[in-house]
Scaffold this active site. Structure first.
Site, PDB file in Angstrom:
ATOM      1  CB  CYS A  93     -28.613  21.093 -32.761  1.00 43.58           C
ATOM      2  SG  CYS A  93     -29.336  22.145 -34.014  1.00 43.58           S
ATOM      3  CG  HIS A 150     -29.954  25.698 -30.657  1.00 51.20           C
ATOM      4  ND1 HIS A 150     -29.296  26.697 -31.333  1.00 51.20           N
ATOM      5  CD2 HIS A 150     -30.093  24.673 -31.544  1.00 51.20           C
ATOM      6  CE1 HIS A 150     -29.046  26.297 -32.573  1.00 51.20           C
ATOM      7  NE2 HIS A 150     -29.501  25.067 -32.721  1.00 51.20           N
TER       8      HIS A 150
END
Ligand code: A2P
Length: 329
Positions: A126, A234
């Site tokens: 990710c 994130h």
């Protein structure tokens, strides 16, 4: 398309079902799979309930596509079994990413390398996906020499157990711990396990996967990955040194013109990407774009994305869409 979603009850699996539905993926038969303890339970897809089946039953159903988000060990064991019956596996785990015979794909960057023979396709980490999506157009034009990245990662990347830990800590209740320390009111500078060289696996993924996806082993990368008590996505502070001189307004234009990237950058209006606003969106958001005056040809930027979406589910579904569009399945 008969499509198996392996890990359908998990954090990524649930978003996967949502993204497949939102994008109207051409599914004729959905086959949700999870561990033995979930077989027989139901998951919802497009307003209907589907019964979770075992891995063996899913393989016997010979789906055209299987999207895996059930951890590395599960992928290592079962992805080849799906491939053996002709299924194309899109795998979210780290099991196959650095395997030389497997492609590591961010569709906007390198999907054109895919062929019918690719039966196990790796979805990158990710944190790596959101970083390389923003870097690829800059690398093409200005040639990246070195990257220094620090991440501020959402607990959803660790899975259901981590979200539960944070909720327990908010409520002041004891429960199972996903991390070795409290995550509420904390920052843990250790994502995934440590390797012998003092880096964590997550940091090494950022280094190695970036070089593989950008197809350039000469790019020097160093990384520090930190877990923070955030759920929406994130965030990454990225310092990029180029071989060539760059123009700041051209950098903004290149990023604005990149599919899947949205520039949010205006100090006058306090405009910059943040995980609470990235949550639930498929784009990668870039801001705080500015020159690093301490060194020539060097840029700073701040990159945020929903790690369960572009960092996992959306990227995997986009790979599936590419395969279908180009008749590779
Ligand atoms: P289950 O819910 O039955 O445990 P997360 O990373 O969010 O914890 O999710 C992991 C996902 O992978 C879940 O859907 C989990 O199913 C699934 N899973 C874990 N182990 C296996 C296995 N051996 N076979 C199939 N699915 C698995």
């Amino acid at each position: 398309m008969k499509v198996a979603v392996v890990g359908a009850t998990g954090m990524v699996g649930q978003v996967m079902l949502k993204v497949l539905a939102e994008r109207d993926f051409p599914i004729t038969e959905l086959i949700p799979v999870a561990s033995a303890r979930s077989v027989g339970k139901k998951v919802a897809y497009k307003g209907k309930d589907y019964t979770i089946v075992s891995m063996e039953d899913a393989i016997a159903a010979t789906p055209e596509i299987a999207i895996f988000s059930a951890g590395g060990a599960t992928s290592l064991e079962y992805a080849p079994q799906f491939a053996a019956v002709g299924t194309t596996v899109i795998d979210n785990s780290s099991a196959w990413r650095m395997d030389r015979s497997k492609k590591l794909v961010v569709p906007e960057i390198n999907a054109t390398s895919l062929t019918k023979e690719d039966k196990i396709i790796a979805n990158p980490n990710c944190s790596t996906i959101q970083m390389v999506l923003a870097l690829a157009p800059l690398h093409k034009k200005y040639n990246i020499k070195r990257l220094v990245v620090s991440t501020y990662q959402s607990i959803t990347g660790t899975g259901v157990k981590a979200v539960q830990q944070l909720e327990n800590e908010y409520a002041g209740e004891k429960g199972e711990m996903a991390y070795p320390y409290p995550i509420h009111r904390n920052a843990i500078p250790a994502c995934d396990v440590f390797e012998e060289n003092g880096y964590t696996k997550e940091e090494l993924k950022l280094i190695r996967e970036t070089q593989k996806i950008l197809d350039d082993r000469s790019i020097a990368v160093t990384a520090t990955a930190v877990r923070i008590p955030v759920v929406g996505g994130h965030s990454e502070s990225i310092n990029v040194a180029f071989h060539n001189e760059y123009d700041l307004s051209d950098v903004r234009k290149l990023l604005s013109d990149t599919d899947g990237v949205t520039v949010q950058d205006n100090p006058d209006t306090n405009t910059y990407p943040m995980p609470i606003y990235a949550e639930g969106k498929n784009d990668v958001f870039v801001g705080r774009i500015r020159r690093d005056h301490s060194q020539e040809n060097t840029l700073n930027m701040w990159v945020v994305s929903d790690n369960l979406r572009k960092g996992a589910a959306t990227n995997a579904v986009q790979i599936g869409e590419y395969l279908i569009k180009n008749q590779l399945v």
